[in-house]
Scaffold this active site. Structure first.
Site, PDB file in Angstrom:
ATOM      1  N   HIS A  37       7.796  49.006  51.199  1.00  0.00           N
ATOM      2  CA  HIS A  37       6.933  48.957  52.377  1.00  0.00           C
ATOM      3  C   HIS A  37       6.230  50.291  52.581  1.00  0.00           C
ATOM      4  O   HIS A  37       5.798  50.594  53.694  1.00  0.00           O
ATOM      5  CB  HIS A  37       7.730  48.574  53.640  1.00  0.00           C
ATOM      6  CG  HIS A  37       8.326  47.202  53.563  1.00  0.00           C
ATOM      7  ND1 HIS A  37       9.524  46.958  52.952  1.00  0.00           N
ATOM      8  CD2 HIS A  37       7.863  46.008  53.969  1.00  0.00           C
ATOM      9  CE1 HIS A  37       9.790  45.657  53.009  1.00  0.00           C
ATOM     10  NE2 HIS A  37       8.796  45.059  53.615  1.00  0.00           N
ATOM     11  N   GLU A  74       0.227  35.489  46.831  1.00  0.00           N
ATOM     12  CA  GLU A  74      -0.933  36.382  46.954  1.00  0.00           C
ATOM     13  C   GLU A  74      -2.083  35.979  46.038  1.00  0.00           C
ATOM     14  O   GLU A  74      -3.251  36.135  46.390  1.00  0.00           O
ATOM     15  CB  GLU A  74      -0.503  37.834  46.686  1.00  0.00           C
ATOM     16  CG  GLU A  74       0.301  38.476  47.823  1.00  0.00           C
ATOM     17  CD  GLU A  74       1.739  37.987  47.949  1.00  0.00           C
ATOM     18  OE1 GLU A  74       2.213  37.297  47.020  1.00  0.00           O
ATOM     19  OE2 GLU A  74       2.390  38.287  48.968  1.00  0.00           O
TER      20      GLU A  74
END
Ligand SMILES: Cc1ncc(C[n+]2csc(CCOP(=O)(O)OP(=O)(O)O)c2C)c(N)n1
Length: 728
Positions: free
Chosen positions: A528, A458
């Site tokens: 999530h 990322e």
């Protein structure tokens, strides 16, 4: 003197006036020495100024001068691009940065051209010389260098993309590029332990990018010796297997070896063969900085050994020995430099200081705000009236904008249709286009240069995007799940948000980060389902928006792409394909300005302020409360979290006198705390009831749906709170 690999240097060596084996003329050799000495004396002057408390920090280039002047003289100022770190005074001087500019930063002057008094000394930056404003963070710049090189390559392949364009960020973002520019990035050997260094090698190598790394190995990272940072104590051995690189390991206190290594490395990059890494062994004759005392961790014997390798005395002896300068000439040169530095320092300490009222300038773009009225529009009535999901309209918006603006590139994990694209182009496979399929079809339509899969890293995504945006590209990147934004946090907090402010408006990196966020997924679990928007609204310099319906998502995304600020665009994944909030396609220019809330349901008894997936839940609760008890709730969807629409909040609270702030994220230190506090401060006299917050429990979201339901705020929780506050 030096161990080197790669291509030979060639032509310059053969020119008649060069001094054999140096690749430099006599004048260049004298200039080389002058720059080294100028750098050292500027450091020495700063040290005096620090002791006199006329400047407030000092970190020196001492011991690194030969390697850095070599780098500066081997490259092209204002043509190549530079991402130096704090030790790099000498390369900046060699590129044309002046002592005056450097000392203006040291005193924190208003006219410090690098930062206007915002950054510590030795944070070099110059628009004219293509030296990009750095942070104090070690290694983050490596990824910016990669993005910068990628942007240079992109513009040479798509020169028409560099054109100016009225009405969006391109009006204010000039682009310059050359087909064969090289990007310089430097780093200490200690900082090569940072992941961002390795993430950058990955892409430099894979993309054969023209980036020349200079590792300045002075053997210490503050007090930590090289072997504690680098397994085996030698970074060259560790990086040696990266494909496509040219490597050189040299004595960086030797000016001649340094220059020849740098010329060779730069030539390799400029020829498009790939990246290069020059590992220079240097010394650190002064402590890490004036805040450090190296005698606490280095013996006198060790320091004596270093002193014998001082590059300044080495070059001086060499010039004498080779008969290039005699003792008188050296004395004259040094006296001139001493006087120049003294004169400049005397002037710098008298420089005007920054004004207090300048503090808030350049936090965001002063040229084009996403709050601007130009972003206000009405949906167009198009022939296609099909009600589309949020996912559909985000995809439509990306396609529209990519057709309109060739500077947009899209990358992230799995966002491409297919990296191995033969089957895709042959129509044998449909392509993926993101784990949520939001970018589906983009690679197929716009090609592999504009849409591609990043490595699974990322910081790599955001760091590269920053480097590209500095050059004028508009990266619209995706972080696959908000839960995994954290490796990019360093880039977001210390780089993305700060590029404009820390450079006093000279550099900027407007880009869009699209991030699926949130829970209510039934089984999404801890990793999530996360929220956490307030962590980013607490960072000045980044805009944060989150839509609750398809039309707003499209309108806000278009503004995010066209505006001149970095935007964190949060997409609630539970809302991607909901029936709630579908809309017809509103045309290719529909935008919504930031900072404008939407009244989802007008009412007179109680205000509920919320956003994201709580909007449909609050609406359901409000409708039921009206049916059950006749309570008339005014429901406000903020849509834009930073900036937010205080006027809409105040107007509503003044009307209803009762307010609930509701959000999906945890209660404590959450987004609602700020809104509630401001209501308490500014609207106290308008309140008939305490400000109530409804939010998740102060815990992460669990997997078992029973637990998930209890943890996240539900319609029933909102109903209960509304009923209580309405009759308080
Ligand atoms: C990410 C980050 N962590 C810690 C620091 C504090 N710090 C500043 S310089 C430094 C040592 C750097 O050593 P090295 O990379 O070898 O460069 P040198 O200073 O020796 O040239 C540290 C730990 C920082 N600036 N950034």
């Amino acid at each position: 003197m030096a161990r080197q690999s790669g291509t030979s240097v060639g032509e310059r060596k053969k020119t008649i006036e060069t001094v054999p084996e140096t690749l430099m003329t006599r004048d260049e050799l004298v200039k080389f020495y002058r720059l080294m000495y100028l750098s050292r004396r500027t450091d020495d002057r700063e040290i005096v100024l620090k002791r006199q408390q006329k400047i407030f920090f000092q970190i020196s280039c001492a011991g690194h001068e030969a390697l850095l002047v070599a780098a500066g003289m081997a490259m092209r100022p204002g043509y190549d691009w530079f991402f130096p770190y704090y030790r790099d005074r000498a390369i900046c001087l060699a590129l044309g940065n002046t002592v005056e500019e450097q000392l203006l930063q040291a005193v924190g002057a208003a006219d410090d051209p690098a930062s206007g008094g915002r950054q510590m000394p030795s944070h070099w930056s110059s628009a004219k010389l293509n030296i990009v404003s750095p942070s104090s963070s070690t290694a983050t710049q490596c990824l910016h260098a990669i993005g910068c090189a990628e942007a240079g390559r992109y513009f040479s392949r798509h020169p028409e993309a560099a054109a100016k364009h009225e009405g969006d960020y391109r009006e204010f973002k000039d682009v310059k590029f050359h087909g064969d520019e090289v990007v310089y990035v430097s780093i200490g050997e200690g900082a090569t332990s940072q992941g961002e260094f390795w993430e950058s090698l990955n892409t430099a190598s894979n993309g054969k990018l023209p980036v020349v790394y200079v590792v300045e190995d002075n053997g210490y990272a503050i007090s930590t010796p090289v072997e504690a940072n680098t397994p085996g104590g030698n970074i060259s051995r560790l990086v040696a297997n990266f494909p496509n690189f040219h490597f050189a390991e040299i004595d960086g206190t030797d000016p001649i070896a340094s220059y020849s290594a740098m010329v060779e490395a730069v030539a390799y990059c400029r020829a498009g063969k790939g990246p290069a890494l020059v590992h220079g062994h240097v010394i650190r004759p002064y402590s890490h900085s004036l805040s450090d005392d190296e005698r606490l961790y280095r013996s006198a014997e060790e320091l004596e050994v270093d002193a014998l390798k001082d590059p300044i005395s080495r070059m001086q002896m060499w010039l004498l020995r080779e008969g290039i300068l005699d003792a008188d000439a050296i004395n004259r040169l040094e006296r001139q430099v001493d006087e120049e530095v003294q004169r400049t320092a005397d002037k710098a300490v008298m420089a005007a200081l920054p004004k207090i009222d300048s503090i808030m300038r350049h936090v965001y773009s002063e040229d084009l705000s996403p709050l601007d009225a130009r972003f206000a529009s009405e949906p167009e009535a198009t022939a296609d009236k099909t009600e589309r999901t949020m996912a559909d309209l985000i995809n439509c918006c990306l396609k529209d904008e990519m057709r309109r603006d060739e500077r947009i590139v899209v990358f992230g994990e799995d966002v491409a249709d297919a990296t191995r694209d033969e089957a895709l182009r042959a129509g044998k496979i449909k392509g993926k286009g993101g784990v949520f399929k939001l970018t589906t079809g983009l690679q197929t339509e716009f090609g592999n240069h504009r849409v591609w899969n990043s490595p699974l890293a990322e910081a790599n995504i955001v760091g590269r995007a920053i480097g590209m945006a500095v050059r004028g590209l508009k990266p619209v990147v995706e972080i696959q799940f908000f839960d995994y934004i954290w490796p990019a946090m360093h880039q977001m907090r210390n780089e993305l948000s700060l590029m404009r402010w820390r450079s006093n408006g000279v550099f900027s990196c407007p880009l869009v980060m699209r991030v699926p966020i949130g829970g209510y997924l039934t089984g999404g679990s801890i990793y999530h389902s996360q929220s956490g928007e307030s962590i980013f609204t607490h960072t000045p310099g980044v805009r944060v928006v989150m839509a609750s319906n398809a039309l707003d998502a499209l309108g806000l995304l278009r503004t995010a792409i066209r505006c001149d600020d970095p935007v964190l665009f949060l997409e609630h994944k539970r809302l991607y394909r909901e029936t709630f909030g579908r809309a017809a396609y509103p045309g290719p220019d529909y935008c919504i300005p930031f900072g404008k809330a939407k009244i989802v349901r007008p009412g007179k008894d109680l205000t509920v302020i919320t956003y994201g997936a709580v909007v449909p839940r609050a609406l359901q609760a409000a409708q039921k409360l009206h049916r059950d008890k006749g309570v008339d709730v005014e429901l406000i969807d903020l849509r834009s979290l930073s900036p937010y629409d205080w006027e809409a909040i105040a107007e509503s609270v003044k009307k209803t006198n009762r307010v609930i702030v509701a959000h999906e994220d945890m209660l404590s230190w959450g987004y609602g705390a700020e809104i509630a506090a401001r209501i308490g401060e500014e609207l106290f006299h308008d309140l008939d009831a305490p400000v109530r917050r409804v939010a998740a429990m102060d815990v992460f979201v669990a997997y078992q749906p029973l637990l998930e339901d209890a943890i996240l705020p539900q319609s029933e929780d909102l109903y209960r709170a509304m009923a209580e506050i309405a009759i308080f």
